[in-house]
Design an enzyme around this catalytic site. Structure first.
Site, PDB file in Angstrom:
ATOM      1  CG  ASP A 119      -4.008  -5.186  -4.803  1.00 14.59           C
ATOM      2  OD1 ASP A 119      -5.112  -4.676  -4.511  1.00 14.59           O
ATOM      3  OD2 ASP A 119      -3.227  -5.633  -3.944  1.00 14.59           O
ATOM      4  CG  HIS A 122      -1.986  -1.007   1.194  1.00 18.37           C
ATOM      5  ND1 HIS A 122      -1.819  -2.244   1.777  1.00 18.37           N
ATOM      6  CD2 HIS A 122      -3.215  -0.999   0.635  1.00 18.37           C
ATOM      7  CE1 HIS A 122      -2.912  -2.950   1.595  1.00 18.37           C
ATOM      8  NE2 HIS A 122      -3.773  -2.227   0.902  1.00 18.37           N
TER       9      HIS A 122
END
Length: 191
Positions: free
Chosen positions: A131, A64
């Site tokens: 993703d 992230h």
């Protein structure tokens, strides 16, 4: 749809970003229980999206925020739960650089990893989605990220932050779905 099951096999010393989303540490158990989770979801009319191919359990950083680099060369245990679930309808890539597989490009952008590992060794033939392309592991603009993921072999590019201008730019830049992909996107009937 739901982004589950998480089929990543946690490795001691790796970052805990997968944390309690990990099913188990044994690849065979992850594969078997992941299949049970997926079939339970499908029985209830929910399409499962297994993730993060080809495996996120060795990542030393949280994708992230930063690009994890995996230096391990023995990755069969990481691939095993995905191979056991290769017939699921949807899968998601990992934003990880696997030095032994493609030393220059993270999996989501790597044609080599998508073709040789995800589609080849793992044998996944379903819909492959990236993703979230807004994650800090990747460089470039939202548009360049989406185009790179699609060029590498992802069927769909996922961009999640809900930023109207960036979302519009991505939507205007990516190609329309082709007829073959539209047919593959049809919902899978419950068992």
């Amino acid at each position: 749809m739901v982004a589950a099951p998480v089929l990543d096999v946690p490795v001691p010393g790796a970052h805990d970003v997968i944390g309690d989303r990990a099913i188990a540490a044994d690849p065979a158990v992850v594969g078997a229980l992941g299949a049970d989770i997926a079939w339970g979801l499908m029985f209830q009319g929910v399409v499962p999206v297994m993730k993060h191919m080809p495996g996120h359990g060795r990542a030393g950083l949280d994708s992230h925020h930063s690009l994890p680099r995996v230096t391990a060369t023995a990755l069969d245990a990481d691939f095993a739960p995905f191979a056991a679930n290769r017939d699921l309808p949807w899968g998601m890539t990992a934003h990880i650089l696997y030095e032994a597989l493609d030393p220059a490009t993270p999996a989501t952008f790597s044609r080599r990893i998508i073709e040789e590992v995800i589609r080849g060794r793992i044998g996944f033939r379903g819909i492959l989605v990236s993703d979230d392309l807004a994650m800090g592991a990747l460089d470039g603009t939202p548009v360049s990220r989406a185009l790179r993921a699609l060029a590498a072999g992802c069927d769909l590019a996922l961009y999640c932050p809900g930023e109207p201008a960036a979302n519009r730019a991505v939507l205007e830049a990516v190609p329309d779905l082709d007829k073959a992909l539209i047919l593959r996107l049809k919902p899978t009937p419950a068992p």
